[in-house]
Design a protein around this motif. Structure first.
Motif, PDB file in Angstrom:
ATOM      1  N   TRP A  14       0.828  -1.207   0.000  1.00 53.82           N
ATOM      2  CA  TRP A  14       0.000   0.000   0.000  1.00 53.82           C
ATOM      3  C   TRP A  14       0.867   1.263   0.000  1.00 53.82           C
ATOM      4  CZ3 TRP A  14      -4.773   0.053  -1.456  1.00 53.82           C
ATOM      5  CH2 TRP A  14      -5.534  -1.092  -1.357  1.00 53.82           C
ATOM      6  N   ARG A  15       2.001   1.206   0.644  1.00 54.56           N
ATOM      7  CA  ARG A  15       2.912   2.336   0.649  1.00 54.56           C
ATOM      8  C   ARG A  15       3.450   2.585  -0.764  1.00 54.56           C
ATOM      9  NH1 ARG A  15       6.399   0.518   4.315  1.00 54.56           N
ATOM     10  NH2 ARG A  15       4.890   0.817   5.957  1.00 54.56           N
ATOM     11  N   ARG A  16       3.823   1.503  -1.477  1.00 53.59           N
ATOM     12  CA  ARG A  16       4.309   1.635  -2.852  1.00 53.59           C
ATOM     13  C   ARG A  16       3.220   2.209  -3.762  1.00 53.59           C
ATOM     14  NH1 ARG A  16       6.582  -3.492  -1.762  1.00 53.59           N
ATOM     15  NH2 ARG A  16       4.909  -4.477  -2.932  1.00 53.59           N
ATOM     16  N   ARG A  17       1.999   1.727  -3.590  1.00 58.96           N
ATOM     17  CA  ARG A  17       0.877   2.231  -4.393  1.00 58.96           C
ATOM     18  C   ARG A  17       0.627   3.725  -4.097  1.00 58.96           C
ATOM     19  NH1 ARG A  17      -3.619  -2.591  -3.935  1.00 58.96           N
ATOM     20  NH2 ARG A  17      -2.475  -4.093  -5.189  1.00 58.96           N
ATOM     21  N   LEU A  23       3.157  10.340  -7.020  1.00 56.26           N
ATOM     22  CA  LEU A  23       4.031  10.793  -8.109  1.00 56.26           C
ATOM     23  C   LEU A  23       3.230  11.060  -9.388  1.00 56.26           C
ATOM     24  CD1 LEU A  23       7.186   8.537  -7.579  1.00 56.26           C
ATOM     25  CD2 LEU A  23       6.928  10.977  -7.099  1.00 56.26           C
ATOM     26  N   THR A  24       2.247  10.227  -9.662  1.00 57.33           N
ATOM     27  CA  THR A  24       1.385  10.438 -10.830  1.00 57.33           C
ATOM     28  C   THR A  24       0.605  11.744 -10.682  1.00 57.33           C
ATOM     29  OG1 THR A  24       1.150   8.049 -11.093  1.00 57.33           O
ATOM     30  CG2 THR A  24      -0.446   9.429 -12.239  1.00 57.33           C
ATOM     31  N   TYR A  25       0.065  11.976  -9.495  1.00 56.07           N
ATOM     32  CA  TYR A  25      -0.674  13.213  -9.224  1.00 56.07           C
ATOM     33  C   TYR A  25       0.237  14.426  -9.396  1.00 56.07           C
ATOM     34  CZ  TYR A  25      -3.233  16.794  -6.707  1.00 56.07           C
ATOM     35  OH  TYR A  25      -3.848  17.958  -6.357  1.00 56.07           O
ATOM     36  N   LEU A  26       1.463  14.358  -8.877  1.00 56.64           N
ATOM     37  CA  LEU A  26       2.400  15.471  -9.015  1.00 56.64           C
ATOM     38  C   LEU A  26       2.772  15.705 -10.477  1.00 56.64           C
ATOM     39  CD1 LEU A  26       4.773  14.955  -5.950  1.00 56.64           C
ATOM     40  CD2 LEU A  26       3.127  16.800  -6.319  1.00 56.64           C
ATOM     41  N   LEU A  27       2.972  14.630 -11.229  1.00 57.18           N
ATOM     42  CA  LEU A  27       3.308  14.757 -12.641  1.00 57.18           C
ATOM     43  C   LEU A  27       2.160  15.421 -13.414  1.00 57.18           C
ATOM     44  CD1 LEU A  27       5.296  14.130 -14.935  1.00 57.18           C
ATOM     45  CD2 LEU A  27       4.077  11.970 -15.228  1.00 57.18           C
TER      46      LEU A  27
END
Length: 121
Positions: A14-17, A23-27
């Motif tokens: 869950w931490r990796r997800r 990171l996707t949101y920031l990108l």
């Protein structure tokens, strides 16, 4: 090692997800901010173009009205009379004898009719 499912209780999974989603949101956020900064001038340009279009439309309407007043029948008639022109009904009529000249005969139609050949390429 068995494959871990979507509903696994493993905190590392869950931490990796969460990190991947963050990171996707920031990108995506940076992409949208970049697009916004690159297109910052578009809206003011559109507003300026709209104002210019309205000004040109008003100018066109004013010029059309001016042309209509300049080309009005009464105005043209007044100008013509002021410049020494006379109505054709009031103009002096002159004539002359053309004599007894003969009228040339009409050209004869060719004996063979005209033929047209059409060829398609």
């Amino acid at each position: 090692m068995p494959r871990q499912g979507l509903l696994s209780a493993d905190p590392a999974l869950w931490r990796r997800r969460a990190v991947r989603l963050l990171l996707t949101y920031l990108l995506l956020t940076l992409t949208l901010l970049g697009a916004r900064s690159l297109t910052r001038h578009v809206r003011p340009d559109l507003l300026a173009a709209r104002e210019q279009e309205q000004a040109l439309t008003q100018e066109r309407d004013q010029r059309e009205l001016r042309v209509q007043t300049l080309l009005a029948d009464t105005r043209v008639r007044q100008w013509a009379l002021q410049n020494g022109m006379v109505l054709s009904a009031e103009a002096p009529k002159t004539f002359r004898d053309l004599g007894t000249q003969t009228v040339p005969p009409l050209p004869q139609a060719p004996a063979e009719p005209l033929k047209v050949k059409i060829q398609w390429n």
